[in-house]
Write a protein that holds these residues in place. Sequence first.
Motif, PDB file in Angstrom:
ATOM      1  N   ASN A   1      -3.265  -2.681  -6.172  1.00 16.81           N
ATOM      2  CA  ASN A   1      -3.460  -2.783  -4.735  1.00 16.81           C
ATOM      3  C   ASN A   1      -2.476  -3.783  -4.162  1.00 16.81           C
ATOM      4  OD1 ASN A   1      -5.799  -1.069  -4.125  1.00 16.81           O
ATOM      5  ND2 ASN A   1      -6.876  -2.438  -5.523  1.00 16.81           N
ATOM      6  N   SER A   2      -1.955  -3.468  -3.015  1.00 18.20           N
ATOM      7  CA  SER A   2      -1.010  -4.331  -2.331  1.00 18.20           C
ATOM      8  C   SER A   2      -1.564  -4.668  -0.956  1.00 18.20           C
ATOM      9  CB  SER A   2       0.348  -3.632  -2.202  1.00 18.20           C
ATOM     10  OG  SER A   2       1.201  -4.338  -1.329  1.00 18.20           O
ATOM     11  N   LEU A   3      -1.071  -5.747  -0.357  1.00 16.62           N
ATOM     12  CA  LEU A   3      -1.433  -6.068   1.020  1.00 16.62           C
ATOM     13  C   LEU A   3      -0.520  -5.352   2.007  1.00 16.62           C
ATOM     14  CD1 LEU A   3      -2.165  -9.902   0.726  1.00 16.62           C
ATOM     15  CD2 LEU A   3      -3.782  -8.000   0.688  1.00 16.62           C
ATOM     16  N   ARG A   4       0.368  -4.544   1.477  1.00 15.61           N
ATOM     17  CA  ARG A   4       1.326  -3.816   2.323  1.00 15.61           C
ATOM     18  C   ARG A   4       1.004  -2.325   2.274  1.00 15.61           C
ATOM     19  NH1 ARG A   4       6.162  -1.101   1.510  1.00 15.61           N
ATOM     20  NH2 ARG A   4       5.994  -1.464  -0.735  1.00 15.61           N
ATOM     21  N   VAL A   5       0.765  -1.752   3.442  1.00 20.49           N
ATOM     22  CA  VAL A   5       0.537  -0.311   3.523  1.00 20.49           C
ATOM     23  C   VAL A   5       1.888   0.399   3.495  1.00 20.49           C
ATOM     24  CG1 VAL A   5      -0.344   1.551   4.980  1.00 20.49           C
ATOM     25  CG2 VAL A   5      -1.608  -0.596   4.800  1.00 20.49           C
ATOM     26  N   ARG A   6       2.014   1.424   2.666  1.00 20.70           N
ATOM     27  CA  ARG A   6       3.272   2.155   2.572  1.00 20.70           C
ATOM     28  C   ARG A   6       3.023   3.645   2.743  1.00 20.70           C
ATOM     29  NH1 ARG A   6       5.059   3.620  -3.115  1.00 20.70           N
ATOM     30  NH2 ARG A   6       3.138   3.805  -4.332  1.00 20.70           N
ATOM     31  N   ARG A   7       4.094   4.375   2.999  1.00 18.90           N
ATOM     32  CA  ARG A   7       3.996   5.816   3.222  1.00 18.90           C
ATOM     33  C   ARG A   7       4.878   6.567   2.236  1.00 18.90           C
ATOM     34  NH1 ARG A   7       3.351   3.735   8.474  1.00 18.90           N
ATOM     35  NH2 ARG A   7       1.477   4.560   9.522  1.00 18.90           N
ATOM     36  N   LEU A   8       4.335   7.639   1.695  1.00 18.45           N
ATOM     37  CA  LEU A   8       5.067   8.520   0.800  1.00 18.45           C
ATOM     38  C   LEU A   8       5.275   9.850   1.523  1.00 18.45           C
ATOM     39  CD1 LEU A   8       2.941   7.928  -2.439  1.00 18.45           C
ATOM     40  CD2 LEU A   8       4.937   6.648  -1.665  1.00 18.45           C
TER      41      LEU A   8
ATOM     42  N   SER B   1       2.684   1.499  -7.734  1.00 16.85           N
ATOM     43  CA  SER B   1       2.775   1.732  -9.170  1.00 16.85           C
ATOM     44  C   SER B   1       3.752   0.740  -9.786  1.00 16.85           C
ATOM     45  CB  SER B   1       3.237   3.163  -9.446  1.00 16.85           C
ATOM     46  OG  SER B   1       3.312   3.408 -10.824  1.00 16.85           O
ATOM     47  N   ALA B   2       3.286   0.019 -10.817  1.00 19.15           N
ATOM     48  CA  ALA B   2       4.141  -0.956 -11.494  1.00 19.15           C
ATOM     49  C   ALA B   2       5.067  -0.236 -12.470  1.00 19.15           C
ATOM     50  CB  ALA B   2       3.283  -1.974 -12.235  1.00 19.15           C
ATOM     51  N   ALA B   3       6.018  -0.990 -13.018  1.00 24.25           N
ATOM     52  CA  ALA B   3       6.989  -0.405 -13.947  1.00 24.25           C
ATOM     53  C   ALA B   3       6.311   0.193 -15.174  1.00 24.25           C
ATOM     54  CB  ALA B   3       8.002  -1.460 -14.358  1.00 24.25           C
TER      55      ALA B   3
ATOM     56  N   SER C   1     -13.817  -0.049  -3.356  1.00 22.35           N
ATOM     57  CA  SER C   1     -14.235  -0.809  -2.180  1.00 22.35           C
ATOM     58  C   SER C   1     -13.005  -1.462  -1.572  1.00 22.35           C
ATOM     59  CB  SER C   1     -15.273  -1.877  -2.549  1.00 22.35           C
ATOM     60  OG  SER C   1     -14.733  -2.803  -3.472  1.00 22.35           O
ATOM     61  N   SER C   2     -13.144  -1.923  -0.330  1.00 25.65           N
ATOM     62  CA  SER C   2     -12.059  -2.615   0.373  1.00 25.65           C
ATOM     63  C   SER C   2     -10.776  -1.796   0.402  1.00 25.65           C
ATOM     64  CB  SER C   2     -11.797  -3.989  -0.271  1.00 25.65           C
ATOM     65  OG  SER C   2     -12.960  -4.774  -0.264  1.00 25.65           O
ATOM     66  N   ALA C   3     -10.899  -0.489   0.539  1.00 28.14           N
ATOM     67  CA  ALA C   3      -9.767   0.451   0.611  1.00 28.14           C
ATOM     68  C   ALA C   3      -8.958   0.501  -0.673  1.00 28.14           C
ATOM     69  CB  ALA C   3      -8.852   0.126   1.785  1.00 28.14           C
ATOM     70  N   SER C   4      -9.508  -0.012  -1.767  1.00 32.36           N
ATOM     71  CA  SER C   4      -8.799   0.028  -3.042  1.00 32.36           C
ATOM     72  C   SER C   4      -8.591   1.477  -3.480  1.00 32.36           C
ATOM     73  CB  SER C   4      -9.596  -0.717  -4.112  1.00 32.36           C
ATOM     74  OG  SER C   4      -9.009  -0.562  -5.384  1.00 32.36           O
ATOM     75  N   GLY C   5      -7.324   1.853  -3.653  1.00 27.98           N
ATOM     76  CA  GLY C   5      -7.005   3.187  -4.132  1.00 27.98           C
ATOM     77  C   GLY C   5      -7.108   4.297  -3.109  1.00 27.98           C
ATOM     78  N   VAL C   6      -7.395   3.981  -1.847  1.00 26.90           N
ATOM     79  CA  VAL C   6      -7.544   5.011  -0.823  1.00 26.90           C
ATOM     80  C   VAL C   6      -6.170   5.569  -0.430  1.00 26.90           C
ATOM     81  CG1 VAL C   6      -8.230   5.453   1.577  1.00 26.90           C
ATOM     82  CG2 VAL C   6      -9.700   4.096   0.076  1.00 26.90           C
TER      83      VAL C   6
ATOM     84  N   ASP D   1      -6.027  -8.288 -14.396  1.00 24.83           N
ATOM     85  CA  ASP D   1      -5.377  -8.465 -13.105  1.00 24.83           C
ATOM     86  C   ASP D   1      -6.300  -7.956 -12.001  1.00 24.83           C
ATOM     87  OD1 ASP D   1      -3.794  -8.431 -10.846  1.00 24.83           O
ATOM     88  OD2 ASP D   1      -1.997  -7.729 -11.901  1.00 24.83           O
ATOM     89  N   PRO D   2      -6.734  -8.830 -11.083  1.00 25.93           N
ATOM     90  CA  PRO D   2      -7.675  -8.393 -10.041  1.00 25.93           C
ATOM     91  C   PRO D   2      -7.079  -7.400  -9.060  1.00 25.93           C
ATOM     92  CG  PRO D   2      -6.931 -10.646  -9.625  1.00 25.93           C
ATOM     93  CD  PRO D   2      -6.446 -10.276 -10.998  1.00 25.93           C
ATOM     94  N   THR D   3      -5.747  -7.238  -9.058  1.00 26.28           N
ATOM     95  CA  THR D   3      -5.147  -6.261  -8.145  1.00 26.28           C
ATOM     96  C   THR D   3      -5.156  -4.848  -8.712  1.00 26.28           C
ATOM     97  OG1 THR D   3      -2.854  -6.483  -8.978  1.00 26.28           O
ATOM     98  CG2 THR D   3      -3.603  -8.076  -7.318  1.00 26.28           C
ATOM     99  N   ARG D   4      -5.554  -4.701  -9.980  1.00 25.21           N
ATOM    100  CA  ARG D   4      -5.535  -3.378 -10.610  1.00 25.21           C
ATOM    101  C   ARG D   4      -6.489  -2.417  -9.910  1.00 25.21           C
ATOM    102  NH1 ARG D   4      -4.512  -3.006 -16.097  1.00 25.21           N
ATOM    103  NH2 ARG D   4      -5.294  -0.870 -15.933  1.00 25.21           N
TER     104      ARG D   4
END
Length: 397
Positions: free
Chosen positions: A224-231, A216-218, A192-197, A101-104
């Motif tokens: 990586n998502s195209l949606r920025v979220r906050r914890l 985080s998946a089930a 790269s490309s903010a992956s995992g930042v 999965d390229p989003t991993r």
Amino acid sequence: MPRRTSTTAAPGASSPSASSARTVTDHAQPPRWAVVGNPENRRVALFSGAVRAAGLPAPRVVPWTDVLRAGGAAFASDEIVRIESPGENAAVDRLLRGADDPTRVEGGARWYAAFTAAVRTLTGGLRLDDPDELAVLFDKRSCHRTLARAGVPVPQAPTSGGAAPVRGWDDVRALMAAHGMPRVFLKPAHGSSASGVVAVETAGGGRIRATTSVESAADGRLHNSLRVRRLTREPEVAALVDALAPEGLHVERWWPKASLGDGAADLRVVVVAGRATHAVVRTSRTPMTNLHLGGRRGDLSAAVRAAGPEAWAEALRICERAASCFPGTLCVGVDLLPAVGWRRFAVAEVNAFGDLLPGLTGLPGSGAEGLDTYAAQVAAARRHLQHHPTRNHRAPD
């Protein structure tokens, strides 16, 4: 700055003989280009177009899949060899990362080991990218140490050069406390490309906020998502950082960036053959300015006005100083952070494949006016060959 590689010379070997140098300076034959990349990728298409636009034969394209499956590739002594990004190809990503999965997010350490090893299997030719320098560029901890030692302004980073281990959230918390850093950026060492930042902010009363595009998946895997979220709960932040830490994390003090329009701003400055040639401003209302995460291209002329002539000239000099740490690499993209007020700057990262800025022409006075980033590199490489036909670098180990 093409550099000849050899399959027989030992590390530190001298330049090839004058007779072999004549093969690349013979004016009866135009230079031959080759590019290692994914043939279907727009990067390869844009670079090939720039070579053809210069009146030269289209470059020979060597697919990354072929290099990885065959265990290498060889180039003629008079071929100018460009290495392109191996990204955006599922088959290549599986070979490098071992993920379907390229989003991993996971797999960065394996990707780094496989990519740097693959680069060293390329033999012959005149190279535009030094293998040792690529290894530094794709390790944020090593790159930070290289820049800092050269006097390039960078955000404070206790993990510079791998000085401090980061095994999980407890280590991050300890580093933040020890260095007086209530706000930090956590970056996968080989991402790269903010992956995992993850951008982390803490305040009194145990308050915390982490901004990231990681989900985080089930099954517990990170994507990586195209949606920025906050914890906003520390146990959530701790769980995320604990999951990211095994890949290697780089911890940097959060640089207070200047604003432009309605968002915080940074810049991507492309440096070709030691000269800052192209620049874009990126703005965002979130800590990440990457365009795929909602960042926007800002008004470069407004940024130049905000900085003023002296500070803007210093900003470009800083980018050129950062690029000078990698003399065997023709082109890099420097991520530059302007401080509040646009008078001070720091380098966040230096990117080996930071030149994908379609349609953008060169800065005034850069020598690349009217040229996009790829055309500027073709022109620079040709100039270098005329003046330094025998310059060499160490053969790959």
